[in-house]
Motif scaffolding. Structure first.
Motif, PDB file in Angstrom:
ATOM      1  N   MET A 168      10.860  49.324  78.438  1.00  0.00           N
ATOM      2  CA  MET A 168      10.555  48.442  77.342  1.00  0.00           C
ATOM      3  C   MET A 168      10.311  47.013  77.838  1.00  0.00           C
ATOM      4  O   MET A 168       9.334  46.388  77.463  1.00  0.00           O
ATOM      5  N   HIS A 169      11.200  46.504  78.691  1.00  0.00           N
ATOM      6  CA  HIS A 169      11.024  45.158  79.226  1.00  0.00           C
ATOM      7  C   HIS A 169       9.721  45.061  80.015  1.00  0.00           C
ATOM      8  O   HIS A 169       9.015  44.058  79.934  1.00  0.00           O
ATOM      9  N   HIS A 170       9.444  46.114  80.762  1.00  0.00           N
ATOM     10  CA  HIS A 170       8.234  46.137  81.573  1.00  0.00           C
ATOM     11  C   HIS A 170       6.994  46.028  80.683  1.00  0.00           C
ATOM     12  O   HIS A 170       6.070  45.274  80.995  1.00  0.00           O
ATOM     13  N   ASP A 171       6.970  46.763  79.578  1.00  0.00           N
ATOM     14  CA  ASP A 171       5.823  46.720  78.656  1.00  0.00           C
ATOM     15  C   ASP A 171       5.653  45.338  78.029  1.00  0.00           C
ATOM     16  O   ASP A 171       4.526  44.852  77.896  1.00  0.00           O
ATOM     17  N   ILE A 172       6.739  44.718  77.637  1.00  0.00           N
ATOM     18  CA  ILE A 172       6.669  43.376  77.049  1.00  0.00           C
ATOM     19  C   ILE A 172       6.124  42.395  78.081  1.00  0.00           C
ATOM     20  O   ILE A 172       5.259  41.565  77.780  1.00  0.00           O
ATOM     21  N   PHE A 173       6.606  42.503  79.301  1.00  0.00           N
ATOM     22  CA  PHE A 173       6.144  41.600  80.355  1.00  0.00           C
ATOM     23  C   PHE A 173       4.647  41.780  80.607  1.00  0.00           C
ATOM     24  O   PHE A 173       3.897  40.806  80.676  1.00  0.00           O
ATOM     25  N   ILE A 174       4.223  43.027  80.714  1.00  0.00           N
ATOM     26  CA  ILE A 174       2.811  43.326  80.989  1.00  0.00           C
ATOM     27  C   ILE A 174       1.916  42.927  79.820  1.00  0.00           C
ATOM     28  O   ILE A 174       0.839  42.366  80.016  1.00  0.00           O
ATOM     29  N   ASN A 175       2.340  43.205  78.599  1.00  0.00           N
ATOM     30  CA  ASN A 175       1.479  43.007  77.428  1.00  0.00           C
ATOM     31  C   ASN A 175       1.560  41.627  76.782  1.00  0.00           C
ATOM     32  O   ASN A 175       0.597  41.194  76.142  1.00  0.00           O
ATOM     33  N   LYS A 176       2.685  40.943  76.920  1.00  0.00           N
ATOM     34  CA  LYS A 176       2.840  39.663  76.231  1.00  0.00           C
ATOM     35  C   LYS A 176       2.936  38.458  77.156  1.00  0.00           C
ATOM     36  O   LYS A 176       2.529  37.365  76.779  1.00  0.00           O
ATOM     37  N   LEU A 220       2.296  38.372  80.961  1.00  0.00           N
ATOM     38  CA  LEU A 220       1.267  38.258  81.987  1.00  0.00           C
ATOM     39  C   LEU A 220      -0.087  37.778  81.450  1.00  0.00           C
ATOM     40  O   LEU A 220      -0.770  37.012  82.143  1.00  0.00           O
ATOM     41  N   PRO A 221      -0.496  38.162  80.243  1.00  0.00           N
ATOM     42  CA  PRO A 221      -1.771  37.629  79.730  1.00  0.00           C
ATOM     43  C   PRO A 221      -1.770  36.107  79.538  1.00  0.00           C
ATOM     44  O   PRO A 221      -2.833  35.500  79.458  1.00  0.00           O
ATOM     45  N   LEU A 222      -0.605  35.484  79.509  1.00  0.00           N
ATOM     46  CA  LEU A 222      -0.501  34.036  79.354  1.00  0.00           C
ATOM     47  C   LEU A 222      -0.636  33.298  80.687  1.00  0.00           C
ATOM     48  O   LEU A 222      -0.730  32.073  80.709  1.00  0.00           O
ATOM     49  N   PHE A 253      -1.144  28.475  83.880  1.00  0.00           N
ATOM     50  CA  PHE A 253      -1.620  27.849  85.117  1.00  0.00           C
ATOM     51  C   PHE A 253      -2.451  26.602  84.810  1.00  0.00           C
ATOM     52  O   PHE A 253      -2.269  25.559  85.439  1.00  0.00           O
ATOM     53  N   ARG A 254      -3.376  26.699  83.833  1.00  0.00           N
ATOM     54  CA  ARG A 254      -4.180  25.521  83.465  1.00  0.00           C
ATOM     55  C   ARG A 254      -3.291  24.380  83.000  1.00  0.00           C
ATOM     56  O   ARG A 254      -3.514  23.219  83.335  1.00  0.00           O
ATOM     57  N   ASP A 275      11.846  34.355  69.308  1.00  0.00           N
ATOM     58  CA  ASP A 275      10.864  34.580  68.249  1.00  0.00           C
ATOM     59  C   ASP A 275       9.432  34.348  68.732  1.00  0.00           C
ATOM     60  O   ASP A 275       8.510  35.035  68.321  1.00  0.00           O
ATOM     61  N   ASN A 276       9.247  33.355  69.573  1.00  0.00           N
ATOM     62  CA  ASN A 276       7.913  32.976  70.024  1.00  0.00           C
ATOM     63  C   ASN A 276       7.875  33.034  71.546  1.00  0.00           C
ATOM     64  O   ASN A 276       8.205  32.066  72.225  1.00  0.00           O
ATOM     65  N   MET A 277       7.427  34.163  72.078  1.00  0.00           N
ATOM     66  CA  MET A 277       7.421  34.365  73.529  1.00  0.00           C
ATOM     67  C   MET A 277       6.469  33.386  74.219  1.00  0.00           C
ATOM     68  O   MET A 277       6.784  32.857  75.285  1.00  0.00           O
ATOM     69  N   GLU A 278       5.319  33.109  73.613  1.00  0.00           N
ATOM     70  CA  GLU A 278       4.371  32.170  74.214  1.00  0.00           C
ATOM     71  C   GLU A 278       4.995  30.774  74.315  1.00  0.00           C
ATOM     72  O   GLU A 278       4.908  30.118  75.351  1.00  0.00           O
ATOM     73  N   GLY A 279       5.626  30.340  73.251  1.00  0.00           N
ATOM     74  CA  GLY A 279       6.296  29.039  73.263  1.00  0.00           C
ATOM     75  C   GLY A 279       7.395  28.989  74.312  1.00  0.00           C
ATOM     76  O   GLY A 279       7.563  27.984  75.001  1.00  0.00           O
ATOM     77  N   TYR A 280       8.134  30.076  74.433  1.00  0.00           N
ATOM     78  CA  TYR A 280       9.196  30.166  75.432  1.00  0.00           C
ATOM     79  C   TYR A 280       8.620  30.033  76.845  1.00  0.00           C
ATOM     80  O   TYR A 280       9.182  29.319  77.689  1.00  0.00           O
ATOM     81  N   CYS A 281       7.496  30.707  77.093  1.00  0.00           N
ATOM     82  CA  CYS A 281       6.861  30.645  78.414  1.00  0.00           C
ATOM     83  C   CYS A 281       6.365  29.231  78.720  1.00  0.00           C
ATOM     84  O   CYS A 281       6.570  28.720  79.824  1.00  0.00           O
ATOM     85  N   TYR A 282       5.725  28.600  77.748  1.00  0.00           N
ATOM     86  CA  TYR A 282       5.256  27.221  77.949  1.00  0.00           C
ATOM     87  C   TYR A 282       6.430  26.274  78.181  1.00  0.00           C
ATOM     88  O   TYR A 282       6.358  25.378  79.018  1.00  0.00           O
ATOM     89  N   ARG A 283       7.498  26.463  77.439  1.00  0.00           N
ATOM     90  CA  ARG A 283       8.671  25.597  77.598  1.00  0.00           C
ATOM     91  C   ARG A 283       9.270  25.774  78.995  1.00  0.00           C
ATOM     92  O   ARG A 283       9.671  24.799  79.636  1.00  0.00           O
ATOM     93  N   THR A 284       9.301  27.010  79.478  1.00  0.00           N
ATOM     94  CA  THR A 284       9.814  27.276  80.824  1.00  0.00           C
ATOM     95  C   THR A 284       8.965  26.564  81.870  1.00  0.00           C
ATOM     96  O   THR A 284       9.489  25.903  82.768  1.00  0.00           O
TER      97      THR A 284
END
Length: 170
Positions: free
Chosen positions: A1-9, A11-13, A18-19, A53-62
């Protein structure tokens, strides 16, 4: 499950992250290192993903936190990079393309001269196209503060750009 979330949500970010990192740190190798560190850090927190709740926001914050740490470190050296532009205009005139490229490069330098919250807000909104709410979540500020940072940053850039443009073109 974690692997799928990482691959699908997550890695596409990677390219967007990077930009964002490159726009802040201006060094391709440093930006790549930060993204790699962010991916490791995010993966290591995989047990906490259900609470996010917001994985994209979490990634940007990191990424933003890693950028701030890197910029504040004593070893940080800001090496310039060449701004790559994809000009979609159909100008065949080389002079016009050159002027446009110089204007864009100058605007990027003006963004770099802004205080950090304004820089980050402008990059996330005007370059990455994020919504106010997303930016507020990433920066952990209110939407009103996001709008305030945008307004002040844009006004300052406009003021400086017009000052230099009017000086060179009376």
């Amino acid at each position: 499950m974690h692997h799928d979330i990482f691959i699908n949500k997550i890695l596409p970010l990677k390219d967007k992250l990077f930009r964002f990192a490159l726009g802040t740190i201006k060094n391709v190798n440093e930006a790549e290192d930060i993204i790699q560190d962010a991916m490791v850090k995010i993966w290591n927190k995989r047990d906490e993903w259900v609470d996010i709740d917001n994985m994209e926001g979490y990634c940007y914050r990191t990424v933003r936190n890693l950028l701030l740490d890197r910029v504040q470190s004593k070893d940080y050296q800001n090496e310039p990079y060449e701004v790559k532009l994809h000009d979609k205009r159909d100008d065949k005139d080389p002079f016009t393309r050159l002027v446009h490229r110089e204007e864009i490069t100058y605007i990027h330098k003006l963004i770099d001269s802004l205080p950090e919250p304004q820089q980050t807000t402008l990059r996330l909104r005007d370059i990455e196209g994020m919504a106010y709410l997303q930016i507020a979540e990433i920066l952990n500020i209110s939407e009103t503060q996001v709008k305030n940072h945008l307004f002040r940053g844009r006004q300052k850039i406009k003021q400086l750009f017009e000052k230099i443009y009017n000086y060179e073109h009376p």
